[in-house]
Design a protein around this motif. Structure first.
Motif, PDB file in Angstrom:
ATOM      1  N   ARG A 159       0.698  -1.103   0.121  1.00  0.00           N
ATOM      2  CA  ARG A 159      -0.015  -0.098   0.017  1.00  0.00           C
ATOM      3  C   ARG A 159       0.983   1.351   0.035  1.00  0.00           C
ATOM      4  NH1 ARG A 159      -3.255  -3.237   3.607  1.00  0.00           N
ATOM      5  NH2 ARG A 159      -2.389  -2.196   5.375  1.00  0.00           N
ATOM      6  N   MET A 160       1.875   1.091   0.571  1.00  0.00           N
ATOM      7  CA  MET A 160       2.885   2.336   0.960  1.00  0.00           C
ATOM      8  C   MET A 160       3.544   2.740  -0.426  1.00  0.00           C
ATOM      9  SD  MET A 160       4.270   1.802   4.534  1.00  0.00           S
ATOM     10  CE  MET A 160       5.716   3.204   4.569  1.00  0.00           C
ATOM     11  N   ALA A 161       4.146   1.588  -1.158  1.00  0.00           N
ATOM     12  CA  ALA A 161       4.666   1.626  -2.354  1.00  0.00           C
ATOM     13  C   ALA A 161       3.798   2.145  -3.627  1.00  0.00           C
ATOM     14  CB  ALA A 161       5.112   0.195  -2.859  1.00  0.00           C
ATOM     15  N   ARG A 162       2.325   1.678  -3.690  1.00  0.00           N
ATOM     16  CA  ARG A 162       1.457   2.252  -4.414  1.00  0.00           C
ATOM     17  C   ARG A 162       0.974   3.724  -4.249  1.00  0.00           C
ATOM     18  NH1 ARG A 162      -1.538  -2.631  -3.480  1.00  0.00           N
ATOM     19  NH2 ARG A 162      -3.223  -1.482  -2.200  1.00  0.00           N
ATOM     20  N   ALA A 163       1.022   4.147  -2.919  1.00  0.00           N
ATOM     21  CA  ALA A 163       0.964   5.550  -2.643  1.00  0.00           C
ATOM     22  C   ALA A 163       2.222   6.465  -3.021  1.00  0.00           C
ATOM     23  CB  ALA A 163       0.599   5.857  -1.083  1.00  0.00           C
ATOM     24  N   ALA A 164       3.377   5.833  -2.951  1.00  0.00           N
ATOM     25  CA  ALA A 164       4.158   6.616  -3.357  1.00  0.00           C
ATOM     26  C   ALA A 164       4.258   6.882  -4.753  1.00  0.00           C
ATOM     27  CB  ALA A 164       5.660   5.841  -2.816  1.00  0.00           C
ATOM     28  N   ALA A 165       4.121   5.748  -5.317  1.00  0.00           N
ATOM     29  CA  ALA A 165       4.167   5.604  -6.841  1.00  0.00           C
ATOM     30  C   ALA A 165       2.969   6.712  -7.492  1.00  0.00           C
ATOM     31  CB  ALA A 165       3.954   4.577  -7.453  1.00  0.00           C
ATOM     32  N   GLU A 166       1.647   6.779  -6.739  1.00  0.00           N
ATOM     33  CA  GLU A 166       0.694   7.714  -7.361  1.00  0.00           C
ATOM     34  C   GLU A 166       0.970   9.197  -6.912  1.00  0.00           C
ATOM     35  OE1 GLU A 166      -3.051   8.587  -8.636  1.00  0.00           O
ATOM     36  OE2 GLU A 166      -1.941   6.658  -8.769  1.00  0.00           O
ATOM     37  N   SER A 167       1.832   9.154  -5.576  1.00  0.00           N
ATOM     38  CA  SER A 167       2.371  10.692  -5.338  1.00  0.00           C
ATOM     39  C   SER A 167       3.087  11.258  -6.535  1.00  0.00           C
ATOM     40  CB  SER A 167       2.794  10.702  -4.046  1.00  0.00           C
ATOM     41  OG  SER A 167       3.383  11.882  -3.673  1.00  0.00           O
ATOM     42  N   GLU A 168       4.119  10.217  -6.818  1.00  0.00           N
ATOM     43  CA  GLU A 168       4.927  10.482  -7.892  1.00  0.00           C
ATOM     44  C   GLU A 168       4.661  10.991  -9.288  1.00  0.00           C
ATOM     45  OE1 GLU A 168       8.619  11.661  -9.948  1.00  0.00           O
ATOM     46  OE2 GLU A 168       8.224  11.271  -7.684  1.00  0.00           O
ATOM     47  N   ARG A 169       3.464  10.149  -9.471  1.00  0.00           N
ATOM     48  CA  ARG A 169       2.846  10.297 -10.845  1.00  0.00           C
ATOM     49  C   ARG A 169       2.027  11.573 -10.722  1.00  0.00           C
ATOM     50  NH1 ARG A 169       1.438   4.799 -10.397  1.00  0.00           N
ATOM     51  NH2 ARG A 169      -0.330   5.253  -9.608  1.00  0.00           N
ATOM     52  N   ASN A 170       1.643  12.100  -9.531  1.00  0.00           N
ATOM     53  CA  ASN A 170       1.032  13.263  -9.468  1.00  0.00           C
ATOM     54  C   ASN A 170       1.813  14.565  -9.080  1.00  0.00           C
ATOM     55  OD1 ASN A 170      -1.288  11.937  -9.947  1.00  0.00           O
ATOM     56  ND2 ASN A 170      -1.905  11.828  -7.836  1.00  0.00           N
ATOM     57  N   ARG A 171       3.101  14.379  -8.969  1.00  0.00           N
ATOM     58  CA  ARG A 171       3.781  15.315  -8.568  1.00  0.00           C
ATOM     59  C   ARG A 171       4.251  16.246 -10.077  1.00  0.00           C
ATOM     60  NH1 ARG A 171       9.504  16.254  -8.331  1.00  0.00           N
ATOM     61  NH2 ARG A 171       9.906  14.333  -9.377  1.00  0.00           N
ATOM     62  N   ARG A 172       4.116  17.419  -9.675  1.00  0.00           N
ATOM     63  CA  ARG A 172       4.599  18.597 -10.752  1.00  0.00           C
ATOM     64  C   ARG A 172       6.018  18.638 -10.824  1.00  0.00           C
ATOM     65  NH1 ARG A 172       1.955  24.346 -12.154  1.00  0.00           N
ATOM     66  NH2 ARG A 172       3.511  25.010 -13.636  1.00  0.00           N
ATOM     67  N   LEU A 173       6.466  18.550 -12.234  1.00  0.00           N
ATOM     68  CA  LEU A 173       7.817  18.658 -12.478  1.00  0.00           C
ATOM     69  C   LEU A 173       8.445  19.869 -12.456  1.00  0.00           C
ATOM     70  CD1 LEU A 173       7.931  15.818 -15.084  1.00  0.00           C
ATOM     71  CD2 LEU A 173       8.705  15.494 -12.868  1.00  0.00           C
ATOM     72  N   PRO A 174       9.692  20.256 -11.676  1.00  0.00           N
ATOM     73  CA  PRO A 174      10.234  21.626 -11.782  1.00  0.00           C
ATOM     74  C   PRO A 174      10.459  21.721 -13.191  1.00  0.00           C
ATOM     75  CG  PRO A 174      11.596  19.998 -10.704  1.00  0.00           C
ATOM     76  CD  PRO A 174      10.438  19.413 -10.824  1.00  0.00           C
ATOM     77  N   ASP A 175      10.596  22.956 -13.824  1.00  0.00           N
ATOM     78  CA  ASP A 175      11.283  23.497 -15.116  1.00  0.00           C
ATOM     79  C   ASP A 175      10.773  22.649 -16.256  1.00  0.00           C
ATOM     80  OD1 ASP A 175      13.011  24.973 -13.587  1.00  0.00           O
ATOM     81  OD2 ASP A 175      14.380  23.002 -13.229  1.00  0.00           O
ATOM     82  N   VAL A 176       9.650  22.124 -16.068  1.00  0.00           N
ATOM     83  CA  VAL A 176       8.804  21.504 -17.340  1.00  0.00           C
ATOM     84  C   VAL A 176       7.651  22.317 -17.650  1.00  0.00           C
ATOM     85  CG1 VAL A 176       7.778  19.391 -18.264  1.00  0.00           C
ATOM     86  CG2 VAL A 176       9.701  19.116 -16.937  1.00  0.00           C
ATOM     87  N   PRO A 177       7.356  23.018 -18.744  1.00  0.00           N
ATOM     88  CA  PRO A 177       6.323  23.921 -18.959  1.00  0.00           C
ATOM     89  C   PRO A 177       5.090  23.121 -19.015  1.00  0.00           C
ATOM     90  CG  PRO A 177       8.083  24.164 -20.428  1.00  0.00           C
ATOM     91  CD  PRO A 177       8.538  23.086 -19.826  1.00  0.00           C
ATOM     92  N   VAL A 178       3.930  23.773 -18.760  1.00  0.00           N
ATOM     93  CA  VAL A 178       2.556  23.434 -18.803  1.00  0.00           C
ATOM     94  C   VAL A 178       1.922  24.289 -19.648  1.00  0.00           C
ATOM     95  CG1 VAL A 178       0.466  22.433 -17.536  1.00  0.00           C
ATOM     96  CG2 VAL A 178       2.917  22.448 -16.332  1.00  0.00           C
ATOM     97  N   ALA A 179       1.151  23.508 -20.579  1.00  0.00           N
ATOM     98  CA  ALA A 179       0.400  24.551 -21.608  1.00  0.00           C
ATOM     99  C   ALA A 179      -0.767  25.304 -21.051  1.00  0.00           C
ATOM    100  CB  ALA A 179      -0.099  23.580 -22.793  1.00  0.00           C
ATOM    101  N   LEU A 180      -1.276  24.753 -19.824  1.00  0.00           N
ATOM    102  CA  LEU A 180      -2.533  25.310 -19.129  1.00  0.00           C
ATOM    103  C   LEU A 180      -2.200  25.646 -17.707  1.00  0.00           C
ATOM    104  CD1 LEU A 180      -5.502  23.145 -20.626  1.00  0.00           C
ATOM    105  CD2 LEU A 180      -4.807  25.243 -21.485  1.00  0.00           C
ATOM    106  N   ASP A 181      -2.652  26.478 -17.347  1.00  0.00           N
ATOM    107  CA  ASP A 181      -2.226  26.971 -15.790  1.00  0.00           C
ATOM    108  C   ASP A 181      -3.182  26.182 -14.942  1.00  0.00           C
ATOM    109  OD1 ASP A 181      -4.636  28.523 -15.675  1.00  0.00           O
ATOM    110  OD2 ASP A 181      -3.482  30.303 -15.783  1.00  0.00           O
ATOM    111  N   GLY A 182      -3.048  26.355 -13.678  1.00  0.00           N
ATOM    112  CA  GLY A 182      -3.902  25.558 -12.747  1.00  0.00           C
ATOM    113  C   GLY A 182      -5.570  26.058 -12.806  1.00  0.00           C
ATOM    114  N   LYS A 183      -5.508  27.163 -12.935  1.00  0.00           N
ATOM    115  CA  LYS A 183      -6.980  27.848 -12.939  1.00  0.00           C
ATOM    116  C   LYS A 183      -7.601  27.294 -14.138  1.00  0.00           C
ATOM    117  CE  LYS A 183      -9.589  32.116 -12.696  1.00  0.00           C
ATOM    118  NZ  LYS A 183      -9.264  33.680 -12.585  1.00  0.00           N
TER     119      LYS A 183
END
Length: 250
Positions: free
Chosen positions: A173-197
């Motif tokens: 369960r902890m490994a899955r949670a860590a993997a999910e958190s990593e998948r959802n983590r915003r990467l530094p210095d990588v542009p995003v075409a749309l902002d959060g709003k």
């Protein structure tokens, strides 16, 4: 970080049976079907009373199986280890004590005692430089209070196998949670075409993990295929959201 240990180590089932009815004794599970009873001040005073009584008790306990008494005390990089082993009512090794840890790890007192308890390296690669201290899980806690808590937490389990099954499930369960958190983590210095709003408006969602996942998805698309136009980002994000919704319903 300081490390303190004063405990009896042996088979989990053996220690559970030996300490049944001793209110102040807890058995914390270790790897390889081992268990650990933290030797607290209360246990020393109320059950043992003296160093001689400790040896007599451990000798009696060892009639059911090999056990070891281990101690460690480290502060600021300096410290000591001590260990002794009992089998069939007799002390068969130790007590060994050292402050010198320049020699082979297998010869350090606690590792040597664990070897006599039949703890083994996890893999062939570790066999040449075994550190059974870490292998059996003695690094999981840092002091007596931690081991007492671990023992109380495992008190629900009637057997080692019950605890071990839940332990593996919790690790998964902890490994899955860590993997999910990593998948959802915003990467530094990588542009995003749309902002959060814009993403929240498009998906109709408040701030939360799904917005983070959507942002990361757009970043992954950028890394895979280069910059996205806002129009393409909207189209790709709608397709992604539909897949997420279908997955939740399925």
């Amino acid at each position: 970080m300081p490390y303190e240990l004063n405990a009896v180590i042996g088979g989990f089932a053996l220690l559970r049976s030996l300490t049944a009815g001793i209110r102040e004794a807890t058995v914390a599970p270790l790897r390889q079907r081992m268990g650990l009873v933290p030797v607290t001040g209360v246990l020393l005073e109320e059950r043992f009373g003296s160093a001689r009584a400790v040896e007599q008790t451990l000798g009696h306990w060892s009639r059911g199986g090999t056990i070891a008494h281990v101690e460690a005390d480290f502060h600021g990089g300096d410290g000591l280890q001590a260990a002794a082993v009992w089998r069939t009512g007799t002390k068969v090794w130790g007590a060994a004590r050292t402050r010198d840890f320049t020699g082979p790890r297998k010869d350090w007192p606690i590792n040597a005692a664990l070897a006599l308890l039949d703890v083994v390296p996890r893999s062939a690669d570790e066999a040449d430089h075994p550190d059974l201290f870490l292998e059996v899980g003695l690094g999981w806690e840092q002091d007596t209070a931690g081991w007492q808590s671990a023992g109380r937490t495992a008190g629900w389990a009637a057997t080692y196998d019950e605890w071990h099954e839940e332990h593996l499930a919790e690790q998964e369960r902890m490994a899955r949670a860590a993997a999910e958190s990593e998948r959802n983590r915003r990467l530094p210095d990588v542009p995003v075409a749309l902002d959060g709003k814009a993403i929240m408006g498009l998906l109709g969602l408040p701030p939360g993990p799904l917005i983070g996942a959507a942002t990361r998805h757009l970043q992954d698309l950028h890394l895979e295929g280069g910059p996205l136009s806002p129009e393409e980002a909207v189209s790709r994000l709608r397709a992604w959201a539909a897949e997420q919704d279908a997955g939740r319903r399925g």
